[in-house]
Design a protein around this motif. Structure first.
Motif, PDB file in Angstrom:
ATOM      1  N   GLN A   1     -10.029   3.338  46.016  1.00 42.38           N
ATOM      2  CA  GLN A   1     -10.689   3.857  44.812  1.00 42.38           C
ATOM      3  C   GLN A   1     -11.102   5.300  45.046  1.00 42.38           C
ATOM      4  N   VAL A   2     -10.996   6.132  43.990  1.00 39.07           N
ATOM      5  CA  VAL A   2     -11.469   7.505  44.023  1.00 39.07           C
ATOM      6  C   VAL A   2     -12.441   7.697  42.861  1.00 39.07           C
ATOM      7  N   LYS A   3     -13.599   8.389  43.117  1.00 37.41           N
ATOM      8  CA  LYS A   3     -14.622   8.650  42.085  1.00 37.41           C
ATOM      9  C   LYS A   3     -14.969  10.115  42.102  1.00 37.41           C
ATOM     10  N   ASP A   4     -15.235  10.678  40.877  1.00 36.96           N
ATOM     11  CA  ASP A   4     -15.722  12.064  40.810  1.00 36.96           C
ATOM     12  C   ASP A   4     -17.248  12.065  40.846  1.00 36.96           C
ATOM     13  N   MET A   5     -17.846  13.202  40.607  1.00 35.08           N
ATOM     14  CA  MET A   5     -19.309  13.359  40.652  1.00 35.08           C
ATOM     15  C   MET A   5     -19.854  12.942  42.023  1.00 35.08           C
ATOM     16  N   MET A   6     -18.996  13.160  43.080  1.00 36.56           N
ATOM     17  CA  MET A   6     -19.421  12.835  44.448  1.00 36.56           C
ATOM     18  C   MET A   6     -19.776  11.362  44.597  1.00 36.56           C
ATOM     19  N   GLY A   7     -19.193  10.556  43.734  1.00 38.48           N
ATOM     20  CA  GLY A   7     -19.455   9.132  43.820  1.00 38.48           C
ATOM     21  C   GLY A   7     -20.735   8.688  43.155  1.00 38.48           C
ATOM     22  N   LEU A   8     -21.467   9.599  42.494  1.00 38.23           N
ATOM     23  CA  LEU A   8     -22.720   9.239  41.834  1.00 38.23           C
ATOM     24  C   LEU A   8     -22.431   8.404  40.584  1.00 38.23           C
ATOM     25  N   SER A   9     -23.452   7.743  40.165  1.00 32.65           N
ATOM     26  CA  SER A   9     -23.299   6.901  38.979  1.00 32.65           C
ATOM     27  C   SER A   9     -23.077   7.775  37.755  1.00 32.65           C
ATOM     28  N   GLY A  10     -22.345   7.244  36.818  1.00 31.67           N
ATOM     29  CA  GLY A  10     -22.024   7.989  35.613  1.00 31.67           C
ATOM     30  C   GLY A  10     -20.716   8.726  35.699  1.00 31.67           C
ATOM     31  N   GLY A  11     -20.124   8.765  36.847  1.00 28.33           N
ATOM     32  CA  GLY A  11     -18.841   9.450  36.990  1.00 28.33           C
ATOM     33  C   GLY A  11     -17.671   8.535  36.660  1.00 28.33           C
ATOM     34  N   TYR A  12     -16.505   9.134  36.701  1.00 36.73           N
ATOM     35  CA  TYR A  12     -15.265   8.403  36.455  1.00 36.73           C
ATOM     36  C   TYR A  12     -14.631   8.006  37.792  1.00 36.73           C
TER      37      TYR A  12
END
Length: 790
Positions: free
Chosen positions: A231-242
């Motif tokens: 899995q890859v997440k934006d926003m440094m992995g913070l909640s609310g990101g994609y």
């Protein structure tokens, strides 16, 4: 303070900086105003003026219409006398300006990923004179990024292969994702990787996406494939990101970490005793969990008796051990075999197993099954010899066969009909003895090939056969004969000791060291007054003359009986009589008929030949009579026209002297004297000269009849004849009167005589063609034929 907050101030200062400075000498502002109707430039001095900016940032995806800022000149007093204009990127499409207030608003939603900023130009114009109050100024509207894009993995699908038993930390592969948001603004495009499925076997580096192994000793035989979900997440992995996910297929390649193993300790097989060599007895296989090159097998057999009756090879497709029969089997001799089989890998990797662990052994039991077999001959082929004079009933040899089964049934023997030509052999059906049934002749047939069959006497008994080769040995039962047909001849006047013919012999019998023939005359005619026989001791003999002066008037042929004996035991001989012809040979020494006269004398002439000869003679006689009549008529005509019969005849040739003159011409004292012809040599002198010619030259003539024009004997014969002709003083050419003919009265060609010139001077008025006969005379003179007309 964020750098984005300072951007409007920087833009305003760059746009309005022009009004903050004036020319130090003229005190004019840097912008000159020009009326469209003016004919010259008019400079206006004014104090510092400028645009008033409110806002120039637009968040993407904000609803429209929405006021994003205001452009206003400091000359604007609020009386609506100034008109604001907007141009540049998106003007009228994305942005519009209120021409009275200078407020700018959006016409639709903006997308930073589609266009990050817009460059616009603004202008303030006096409504009354339509003159610009402020110079046209350029400014930028920037679209602020928001986190409205989710990350996406690149280069999917992801597949990787690593060797089994790889150590911890082995790199599997790297996955890569991208985010369309602005990486320079906030954390919208800052990505973090993690594993949702695949632990504890694999792990991933959070920032790089590199996948590595987390556990050692992953066994391919236990599990060959792994599916890792990253899995890859934006926003440094913070909640609310994609976030986004991808699947990585990890396959384990094989290493040789397993040895072969037999599933049974004993394998049993059965094979019939009649099975031919190469028959497949059975198959065995040692299991190996590895694949490919790591599962390749080699097999070997070890017979406890050491008989090497079987051998084993590997099937390259199935990796099975194929047991093959290497020798013929005999149930009565041996009924079972015990063997040990071993299997081992081709490719050994000692990182995982020792050499002993790559081998395994098992036991084999092979049972021989009894089969009813045909009789077996003691020998594969029988080869015998017998002399051709062997008496009828003579034994040549004995064939022997037996039933190899335990019943040991008796057998009977017979000869195949197609191999016993004319039933020349017989066989005893009980004991297999072969005897001579008909007389043998080696010269007719030297080898006899028989097929002997042995059949069991029981009902539906089996049969077998064997080949028997019988060679017939030669005995001296054929007398020698001449090797070819001879037709010897001798020439009249031949000298004593000359070679008449060379004879040779052949014998149909076979001699191991070659034949030796002996040539003699018959005992009662050993002393022959005419011919002698000389044995050359090389299986040839020479017939020579013992005297000279052979003539056809005395005798036209001689009979010479010759005895030829061989060197066999006992020696045999034959007598052949040769007919030697006496021939009237050509001067070159050969007989015109080439020996054919011998046939004419001995066999006689055919009726057709006699008729042809008589017709030719009759035609020649008629032609001679006609020519004689013509000559007499000419002479008669010439005699009547002569004035004086006492004058010499101009056509007279007497005593081989030719008087050559034109008819009617007188012979006086001034005429040319008669020319005598060269005398023809007498036969006696010619025979005397011929006696000096070598006898070998005349013999070469006889031999030349049997050779072609390219043969050396033929060429030598031609050279000898040329030499003889060039040096023979009695041979032609000599001057002689050859032919003459009457061709009519007169000729339009005129006289060709060499005497014409002198005759013309004496008789210039004499006509050429007035009833004078025209004659042609052919002479041999100096070896050349000359033709003269007169």
């Amino acid at each position: 303070m964020d750098c984005y907050a300072l951007l409007p101030l920087l833009i305003v200062s760059s746009v309005m900086g022009c009004y903050a400075t004036e020319d130090a000498q003229t005190k004019r502002p840097c912008l000159e105003m020009r009326s469209p109707n003016a004919t010259q430039h008019v400079a206006h001095r004014r104090f510092r003026r400028g645009w008033i900016w409110k806002q120039f940032f637009v968040p993407e995806e904000d609803p429209a219409p929405q006021i994003i800022g205001e452009l206003k000149s400091d000359f604007d007093k609020g009386d609506l006398s100034i008109m604001y204009l907007l141009s540049g990127e998106g003007a009228g499409d994305v942005f519009e300006i209120d021409e009275y207030t200078g407020k700018i608003r959006t016409l639709r939603k903006l997308d930073r990923e589609e266009k990050a900023f817009y460059t616009l130009r603004a202008q303030a114009i006096n409504r009354k004179n339509n003159q610009p109050i402020e110079p046209e100024s350029e400014f930028i509207v920037k679209v602020q990024d928001i986190n409205d894009n989710m990350p996406q993995f690149q280069n999917e699908p992801y597949m990787s292969i690593i060797p089994e038993m790889s150590p911890t930390g082995t790199t599997v592969m790297q996955v890569t994702a991208t985010d369309a948001d602005d990486p320079q603004y906030g954390n919208n495009a800052k990505l973090i990787y993690s594993i949702l499925q695949g632990e504890p076997y694999f792990s991933v580096e959070p920032k790089t996406g590199i996948i590595v192994t987390s556990l050692p000793d992953m066994d391919r035989e236990a599990r060959e494939k792994y599916f890792v979900i990253v899995q890859v997440k934006d926003m440094m992995g913070l909640s609310g990101g994609y976030s986004a996910t991808t699947t990585v297929t990890v396959s384990l390649s094989d290493v040789n970490d397993n040895g072969p193993i037999f599933q049974h300790n004993l394998y049993s097989f059965g094979v019939a005793e009649s099975a031919p060599v190469g028959t497949t007895v059975g198959r065995i296989k040692a299991d190996d969990s590895d694949v490919g090159v790591n599962a390749r097998m080699n097999y070997s057999l070890e017979e406890k008796e050491g008989s090497d009756t079987f051998h084993i090879r590997t099937d390259p497709v199935t990796q099975e051990g194929i047991i093959l029969l290497a020798k013929t089997l005999d149930y009565e001799a041996k009924r079972q075999f015990f063997l040990a089989a071993e299997a081992w890998n081709d490719h050994v990797d000692t990182r995982f197993l020792s050499y002993d662990e790559f081998r395994d052994r098992t036991n084999l039991k092979i049972v021989v099954e009894d089969v009813d077999e045909p009789p077996v001959f003691l020998l594969e082929v029988y080869d015998w010899k017998i002399h051709e004079n062997a008496a009828l009933g003579t034994s040549v040899g004995t064939v022997s066969a037996r039933d190899s089964d335990t019943a040991n049934n008796p057998v009977r023997y017979s000869i195949e009909k197609d191999t016993d030509v004319k039933k020349m052999w017989k066989i005893d059906p009980n004991n297999g003895t072969i005897i001579v049934a008909k007389p043998l002749d080696r010269e007719s047939r030297a080898w006899h090939n028989l097929t002997v069959t042995a059949t069991e006497t029981r009902q539906n008994g089996l049969s077998s056969f064997v080949l028997v080769f019988i060679k017939v040995l030669d005995v001296n039962d054929n007398a020698p004969q001449f090797s070819r047909e001879h037709h010897p001849y001798i020439c009249e006047g031949v000298q004593s000791g000359e070679l008449v013919d060379l004879i040779s012999a052949v014998d149909e019998d076979e001699e191991e060291e070659g034949h030796q023939f002996y040539f003699t005359l018959v005992p009662e005619k050993r002393i022959n007054p005419n011919f002698t026989l000389r044995d050359n001791q090389d299986n040839t003999a020479s017939i020579l003359t013992r005297r000279s002066s052979f003539t056809r008037q005395d005798r036209h042929q001689y009979l010479l009986p010759i005895v030829i004996a061989d060197s066999g035991v006992p020696p045999l001989s034959s007598t052949t009589t040769l007919t030697i012809i006496v021939c009237s040979c050509h001067p070159t020494g050969h007989c015109p008929a080439g020996g054919v006269e011998a046939f004419a004398l001995t066999m006689g002439l055919s009726i057709q030949t006699l008729i042809g000869v008589l017709v030719c003679l009759l035609m020649a006689t008629v032609l001679s009579i006609l020519m004689l009549a013509v000559r007499r008529r000419k002479k008669k005509q010439q005699g009547e026209s002569k004035e004086d019969e006492s004058k010499p005849d101009p056509w007279e040739a007497s005593e081989k002297v030719l008087r050559y003159m034109e008819p009617g011409a007188e012979v006086d004292s001034g005429a040319s004297p008669p020319v005598p012809l060269r005398p023809h040599p007498r036969r006696k002198g010619r025979q005397q000269w011929r006696a000096e010619v070598a006898a070998s030259i005349r013999m070469s003539l006889r031999q030349s009849y049997n050779v072609g024009p390219e043969d050396e004997v033929f060429r030598q014969f031609i050279q000898d004849r040329l030499y003889e002709a060039d040096h023979d003083p009695y041979a032609p050419p000599f001057d002689c009167l050859r032919t003459y003919a009457f061709e009519g009265m007169g000729s339009s060609a005129g006289s060709l005589s060499s005497l014409e010139s002198s005759t013309s001077e004496q008789s210039p008025e004499r006509p050429r063609d007035q009833g004078m006969p025209f004659m042609r005379l052919t002479l041999w003179h100096g070896g050349k034929e000359e033709e003269t007309h007169f």
